[in-house]
Motif scaffolding. Structure first.
Motif, PDB file in Angstrom:
ATOM      1  N   ASP A  13       7.501   8.031  -2.063  1.00 15.44           N
ATOM      2  CA  ASP A  13       6.905   7.749  -0.485  1.00 15.44           C
ATOM      3  C   ASP A  13       7.344   6.155  -0.352  1.00 15.44           C
ATOM      4  OD1 ASP A  13       6.412  10.259   0.000  1.00 15.44           O
ATOM      5  OD2 ASP A  13       4.349  10.087  -0.273  1.00 15.44           O
ATOM      6  N   MET A  14       6.813   5.392  -1.547  1.00 10.48           N
ATOM      7  CA  MET A  14       6.998   3.877  -1.462  1.00 10.48           C
ATOM      8  C   MET A  14       8.465   3.446  -1.576  1.00 10.48           C
ATOM      9  SD  MET A  14       4.055   2.824  -0.552  1.00 10.48           S
ATOM     10  CE  MET A  14       4.039   4.484   0.165  1.00 10.48           C
ATOM     11  N   ALA A  49       6.829  -2.003  -4.105  1.00  9.46           N
ATOM     12  CA  ALA A  49       8.042  -1.455  -3.286  1.00  9.46           C
ATOM     13  C   ALA A  49       8.548  -2.056  -2.190  1.00  9.46           C
ATOM     14  CB  ALA A  49       7.540   0.075  -3.100  1.00  9.46           C
ATOM     15  N   ALA A  50       7.638  -2.861  -1.641  1.00  9.68           N
ATOM     16  CA  ALA A  50       8.052  -3.677  -0.214  1.00  9.68           C
ATOM     17  C   ALA A  50       9.211  -4.565  -0.629  1.00  9.68           C
ATOM     18  CB  ALA A  50       6.907  -4.099   0.541  1.00  9.68           C
ATOM     19  N   ALA A 104       2.698   0.042  -3.957  1.00  9.01           N
ATOM     20  CA  ALA A 104       3.031  -0.132  -2.602  1.00  9.01           C
ATOM     21  C   ALA A 104       3.577  -1.635  -2.207  1.00  9.01           C
ATOM     22  CB  ALA A 104       2.104   0.345  -1.641  1.00  9.01           C
ATOM     23  N   ARG A 151      -2.014   2.414  -7.001  1.00  8.93           N
ATOM     24  CA  ARG A 151      -1.317   2.920  -5.651  1.00  8.93           C
ATOM     25  C   ARG A 151      -1.128   1.701  -4.594  1.00  8.93           C
ATOM     26  NH1 ARG A 151      -3.730   8.163  -3.317  1.00  8.93           N
ATOM     27  NH2 ARG A 151      -5.467   7.507  -3.798  1.00  8.93           N
ATOM     28  N   GLU A 152      -1.935   0.811  -4.412  1.00 10.77           N
ATOM     29  CA  GLU A 152      -1.644  -0.314  -3.511  1.00 10.77           C
ATOM     30  C   GLU A 152      -0.783  -1.327  -4.127  1.00 10.77           C
ATOM     31  OE1 GLU A 152      -1.316  -2.600  -0.401  1.00 10.77           O
ATOM     32  OE2 GLU A 152      -1.740  -0.693  -0.380  1.00 10.77           O
ATOM     33  N   HIS A 188       3.807   9.471  -4.524  1.00  5.17           N
ATOM     34  CA  HIS A 188       3.602   8.252  -4.155  1.00  5.17           C
ATOM     35  C   HIS A 188       4.813   7.516  -4.436  1.00  5.17           C
ATOM     36  CE1 HIS A 188       1.424   4.747  -2.775  1.00  5.17           C
ATOM     37  NE2 HIS A 188       1.547   3.873  -4.096  1.00  5.17           N
TER      38      HIS A 188
END
Length: 276
Positions: A220-221, A186-187, A183, A179-180, A217
């Motif tokens: 969202d990301m 995705a940034a 993320a 998950r992290e 997820h």
């Protein structure tokens, strides 16, 4: 709405010399050709596909490009090249001269070194991919994501798409570091994610509810402009088949507006791979 299947395969078992898939995977242990896929595309309103390599050989890439020349529904090909070979830049230049060759995919999930994609010796090849406007399909498992992050940061002009959302541990209803790590990737604006391959990571008898936390997820990301839908056919036949995955995908995206759904089901693939 024009739909694009941004992740499908063709193969001939005779050319694979015992490579995957093994006989134990009876549903997909046979040849798969354009004539097998065409009825599914017609039945589900799929206007075109991205044909992705599944064997790390130059011969296989040439085979896929020949199929693309013969079948207009194949809008793009993601092939393979030995990115560590001394002549990799020349090979990449040659492949990029083919109008439908839009990307390359090192099969990272099968490479023993989890840090392989962060190897500085890949610089000539990755630089050549940027120079010739190619994309990197990242066939990864969650353990590869930190190295992929390093690569994506080092090559901000290289468009990268994470295949199958990095195959999260859906069968275990777990997330771990996935998950992290997703993320963080995705940034980075050059990184996209395919909404594909989730059902083969789920337990037998999966439900949309099993998939929803992972799809949510990703959405969202990455947002609806950097998520790209694909079937992973014929591998999807191991876990319900094309119609079941498409129906699940529609359910997972039902809360979005029509424009967002159109992007995920087609327009994002066209933009990312660079075809009309």
């Amino acid at each position: 709405m024009m739909r694009i299947d941004a992740h499908q395969h063709f193969w001939q078992l005779a050319a694979r010399a015992g490579s995957w898939p093994p006989p134990s995977l009876g549903a997909i242990h046979r040849d798969f050709a354009p004539a097998d896929l065409a009825p599914l595309l017609a039945a589900h309103g799929i206007a075109g596909t991205v044909l992705v390599q599944s064997l790390p050989t130059a011969v296989d890439t040439d085979y896929l490009l020949a199929l693309a020349e013969q079948n207009s529904f194949i809008r793009a090909v993601v092939g393979w090249a030995d990115l560590l070979a001394p002549d990799a830049p020349a090979t990449i230049a040659r492949l990029a001269s083919h109008g439908k060759l839009k990307g390359l995919r090192p099969m990272l999930q099968d490479i023993e070194d989890d840090q392989w994609i962060a190897n500085p010796e890949l610089a000539p090849a990755l630089g050549a991919m940027v120079e010739h406007g190619l994309r990197l399909d990242a066939l990864v498992l969650p353990r590869h994501l930190p190295a992929l992050l390093h690569c994506a940061r080092a090559y901000p002009l290289l468009p990268i798409v994470i295949d199958h959302a990095a195959k999260p541990p859906i069968a275990d209803a777990a997330f771990g570091a996935w998950r992290e790590d997703m993320a963080q990737l995705a940034a980075l604006p050059n990184v996209h994610c395919k909404l594909s391959g989730l059902v083969t990571e789920a337990r037998p008898g999966w439900t949309v509810g099993d998939l929803r936390p992972y799809a949510a997820h990703v959405l969202d990301m990455f947002g609806p402009r950097r998520v790209i839908w694909g079937s992973d056919w014929p591998v999807v036949d191991l876990a319900g088949g094309y119609p079941a995955w498409l129906a699940a995908s529609e359910a997972l995206l039902a809360h979005l507006g029509q424009e967002d759904r159109d992007d995920i089901f087609g327009r994002n693939a066209c933009r990312f791979y660079g075809f009309e």
